[in-house]
Design a protein around this motif. Sequence first.
Motif, short mmCIF file in Angstrom:
data_model
loop_
_atom_site.label_atom_id
_atom_site.label_comp_id
_atom_site.label_asym_id
_atom_site.label_seq_id
_atom_site.Cartn_x
_atom_site.Cartn_y
_atom_site.Cartn_z
N TYR A 1 7.35 -78.03 -32.88
CA TYR A 1 6.92 -77.80 -34.05
C TYR A 1 7.46 -77.21 -35.59
O TYR A 1 7.36 -75.19 -35.50
CB TYR A 1 4.62 -77.42 -34.63
N GLN A 2 7.33 -76.66 -36.81
CA GLN A 2 7.28 -75.57 -37.76
C GLN A 2 6.50 -75.82 -38.97
O GLN A 2 6.49 -76.74 -39.42
CB GLN A 2 9.16 -75.72 -38.64
N LEU A 3 5.51 -74.65 -39.68
CA LEU A 3 4.62 -75.16 -40.57
C LEU A 3 5.11 -75.32 -42.11
O LEU A 3 4.78 -76.32 -42.54
CB LEU A 3 4.32 -73.86 -40.95
N TYR A 4 6.21 -74.80 -42.10
CA TYR A 4 7.38 -75.46 -43.70
C TYR A 4 8.69 -75.99 -43.56
O TYR A 4 8.92 -76.06 -42.53
CB TYR A 4 7.33 -74.58 -44.56
N ASN A 5 8.58 -76.58 -44.34
CA ASN A 5 10.32 -77.85 -43.76
C ASN A 5 11.17 -77.16 -45.21
O ASN A 5 11.99 -78.00 -45.86
CB ASN A 5 9.86 -79.07 -43.83
N GLN A 6 10.47 -76.31 -45.86
CA GLN A 6 11.64 -75.81 -47.26
C GLN A 6 12.45 -75.07 -47.07
O GLN A 6 13.41 -75.26 -45.79
CB GLN A 6 10.29 -73.70 -47.61
N LYS A 7 13.65 -76.01 -48.15
CA LYS A 7 14.97 -76.29 -47.84
C LYS A 7 15.56 -74.84 -49.24
O LYS A 7 16.69 -74.85 -48.87
CB LYS A 7 15.50 -77.34 -48.15
#
Length: 289
Positions: A231-237
């Motif tokens: 799991y990761q909180l954000y998937n910001q690119k």
Amino acid sequence: MIKNSIKNLMCGIFLFSSASTFAQTETPEKRVTDLTSLEISRGVSLHIISPEPIQFVDLSTNNLTGDLPAENIARIKITEVSDSDSLATKKDIDINDLGVITIVCQSYMAQYKVNYLDFKRDAVTNIQIQPEDMQPLEYPKLAFSSTELQKFSLNILRQKIINKPMREVKSLKLTMQINNVYVVNDYMFLDMTFLNSSNLGYDIDALKFSVEDKKIYKATNNQSIALIPVYQLYNQKQFRKSYRNIYVFKKFTYPNSKVMKIRLLEEQLSGRAIEMTVKYSDILKADTF
């Protein structure tokens, strides 16, 4: 089919989660007449929205068809019958008994009795699964749902970073740091921050985690084992100046002859990259909550 304040905060969430998810020794018996009713019309799809990912959906009759257009949405509609279908097939479709929809998620199950609605204009096109319709499921003690992992991660993120980072590297006007590591049962939470002191924004191609040999005598002898966050909180690119995120792993160990590597890679054409080496002794300093 188809560290203390933070410790106290986390303990509170953990106890609440444990009580709500694991306290029941059995799932209460339910009959069809006890189920929440949904109404559906021909030619109108009903979207059932879950707060956590759906594992599978069961439709008890051939009168309904469905799919999963997103991980937390089930799309259901009445089975369409064309003129070319056989008489037997048409008889199989009974609008007076549309059946039961069962939706199984990570920590609960929801069931609905489906009734036919003749007035299409009154048809409901989407619903949210409500707490009263959730039947808790028993899972192994150390398993957390995505919703619970999100709660832990958000509470870590709300804490101000007071101490120096556990580990920090700088290169190409980029900084990668591990603020802290937390452990709850069989899960490790990496609190990481990435800083960019250049005027050029950073487009993330990938953030890779692996366990590799500390000393490499020959390139061909290097053994690299990829670590994939559960799991990761954000998937910001993309980020311009700073970016903080929480990465969750199932608890792992590695010998002193190996190290954990973290690589941040940028999309081409710039291709700026930064790499961090984490000793196992760093992991052993993890806080519990």
